[in-house]
Design a protein around this motif. Structure first.
Motif, PDB file in Angstrom:
ATOM      1  N   ILE A   8      40.310  48.962  39.050  1.00  0.00           N
ATOM      2  CA  ILE A   8      38.923  48.669  39.401  1.00  0.00           C
ATOM      3  C   ILE A   8      38.486  49.679  40.453  1.00  0.00           C
ATOM      4  CG2 ILE A   8      37.374  46.931  40.382  1.00  0.00           C
ATOM      5  CD1 ILE A   8      39.376  44.819  39.437  1.00  0.00           C
ATOM      6  N   CYS A  18      31.934  45.437  41.552  1.00  0.00           N
ATOM      7  CA  CYS A  18      32.259  46.033  40.261  1.00  0.00           C
ATOM      8  C   CYS A  18      32.093  44.972  39.177  1.00  0.00           C
ATOM      9  CB  CYS A  18      33.701  46.544  40.293  1.00  0.00           C
ATOM     10  SG  CYS A  18      34.273  47.186  38.721  1.00  0.00           S
ATOM     11  N   GLU A  22      32.997  39.850  37.586  1.00  0.00           N
ATOM     12  CA  GLU A  22      32.424  40.542  38.739  1.00  0.00           C
ATOM     13  C   GLU A  22      33.408  40.414  39.895  1.00  0.00           C
ATOM     14  OE1 GLU A  22      28.136  40.659  40.618  1.00  0.00           O
ATOM     15  OE2 GLU A  22      29.200  38.836  41.242  1.00  0.00           O
TER      16      GLU A  22
END
Length: 56
Positions: A5, A11, A30
């Motif tokens: 990530i 993100c 998320e």
């Protein structure tokens, strides 16, 4: 860290699963980071199969 990530405060990504078994679904994810705290939210058509706390 696996660095899967991006190192950003927030993100979003999607997970597609179940295609090969004929039960496709998409899970929206998320991840938020605030200092040392990491939050994870999931959404989509899913069922909770477990819950808990991870200590990293």
């Amino acid at each position: 860290m696996h660095r899967l990530i991006p190192a950003a405060p927030r993100c979003r990504f999607a997970i597609d699963q179940g295609i090969e078994m004929g039960r496709p679904s998409r899970i929206e994810v998320e991840v938020t980071r605030t200092g040392d705290t990491i939050g994870v939210r999931i959404g989509g058509r899913c069922a909770i199969s477990g819950e808990g706390t991870m200590y990293i």
